[in-house]
Write a protein that holds these residues in place. Structure first.
Motif, PDB file in Angstrom:
ATOM      1  N   LEU A 175      35.554  37.910  36.265  1.00 58.46           N
ATOM      2  CA  LEU A 175      36.254  38.584  37.183  1.00 58.46           C
ATOM      3  C   LEU A 175      37.170  38.047  37.586  1.00 58.46           C
ATOM      4  N   PHE A 176      38.536  38.511  37.412  1.00 56.81           N
ATOM      5  CA  PHE A 176      39.744  38.000  38.433  1.00 56.81           C
ATOM      6  C   PHE A 176      39.997  38.866  39.389  1.00 56.81           C
ATOM      7  N   LEU A 177      39.791  38.623  40.630  1.00 61.61           N
ATOM      8  CA  LEU A 177      39.867  39.512  41.928  1.00 61.61           C
ATOM      9  C   LEU A 177      40.224  38.911  43.186  1.00 61.61           C
ATOM     10  N   ASP A 178      40.494  39.529  43.972  1.00 58.74           N
ATOM     11  CA  ASP A 178      40.980  38.906  45.186  1.00 58.74           C
ATOM     12  C   ASP A 178      39.745  38.733  46.181  1.00 58.74           C
ATOM     13  N   ASP A 179      39.574  38.230  47.179  1.00 56.48           N
ATOM     14  CA  ASP A 179      38.255  38.074  47.899  1.00 56.48           C
ATOM     15  C   ASP A 179      37.910  39.295  48.557  1.00 56.48           C
ATOM     16  N   ASP A 180      38.896  40.300  48.970  1.00 58.98           N
ATOM     17  CA  ASP A 180      38.338  41.321  49.396  1.00 58.98           C
ATOM     18  C   ASP A 180      37.867  42.522  48.421  1.00 58.98           C
ATOM     19  N   ALA A 181      38.259  42.414  47.333  1.00 65.75           N
ATOM     20  CA  ALA A 181      37.588  43.147  46.172  1.00 65.75           C
ATOM     21  C   ALA A 181      36.213  42.548  45.990  1.00 65.75           C
ATOM     22  N   ALA A 182      36.140  41.335  45.987  1.00 66.17           N
ATOM     23  CA  ALA A 182      34.667  40.404  45.392  1.00 66.17           C
ATOM     24  C   ALA A 182      33.823  41.025  46.552  1.00 66.17           C
ATOM     25  N   THR A 183      34.158  40.881  47.792  1.00 65.43           N
ATOM     26  CA  THR A 183      33.249  41.406  49.043  1.00 65.43           C
ATOM     27  C   THR A 183      32.884  42.674  48.858  1.00 65.43           C
TER      28      THR A 183
END
Length: 186
Positions: free
Chosen positions: A162-170
């Protein structure tokens, strides 16, 4: 949780269904009960897959790819991996002039590509038909940009990237379970 509600929550995190993909196409592969039995589990897997009916090569999500690491068949295998990684970053041409050589019998392999104006070449360790994750990690390093990076959700011999930013992953981990995704190792 209803499938549509799961889709809405994932879209808020940057994992929407691709344009022109539908819930009916998701239901072609698995029944609604499977998606709703354990929210997000099957759906995160499915988002990384292609629609299982013609026309082929239509992906459910532009920011996800289900990567079966036992995928090396011969020449072109690493070119295909590079193309998928570029696809989910939204930068289809980030790696150009990609070429590979894969000879499983002789256990010889390499990949070459151009990124940011630099020509790069990597030797590939051959282990039967398993992808060399060190080389995949090198490709990922070339492609991560801005605040987004590759996250992995393991699934046996395969993984959903998945290609996400850290906030979305959290937020995804809080929503679907603490160990749902982790940064790609490397």
């Amino acid at each position: 949780m209803l499938l549509e509600d799961q889709l809405d929550r994932l879209a808020e995190l940057g994992l929407p269904l691709a344009a022109d993909r539908t819930v009916d196409e998701l239901l072609y592969s698995w029944p609604r009960e499977e998606y709703e039995r354990k929210p997000f589990d099957l759906l995160l897997f499915a988002l990384g897959c292609a629609v299982e009916e013609e026309p082929w090569e239509r992906w459910f999500c532009d920011r996800a790819w289900h990567f079966d690491t036992e995928c090396v068949r011969g020449p072109g295998s690493y070119v295909a991996i590079a193309r998928q990684l570029c696809r989910i970053t939204g930068l289809p041409d980030a790696l150009s002039d990609v070429r590979d050589h894969v000879d499983l019998g002789e256990e010889e392999a390499w990949i070459e590509y151009t990124a940011n104006g630099r020509r790069n070449s990597w030797p590939i360790d051959v282990h039967d038909d398993w992808a060399d994750l060190m080389v995949v990690g090198c490709l990922i390093d070339e492609l991560e940009h801005g605040e987004r990076r590759f996250y992995v959700r393991h699934n046996g011999q395969a993984m959903t990237l998945l290609f996400l930013d850290d906030d979305a992953a959290t937020r995804l981990n809080a929503l679907a379970g603490e160990r749902t995704v982790a940064p790609f190792p490397g």
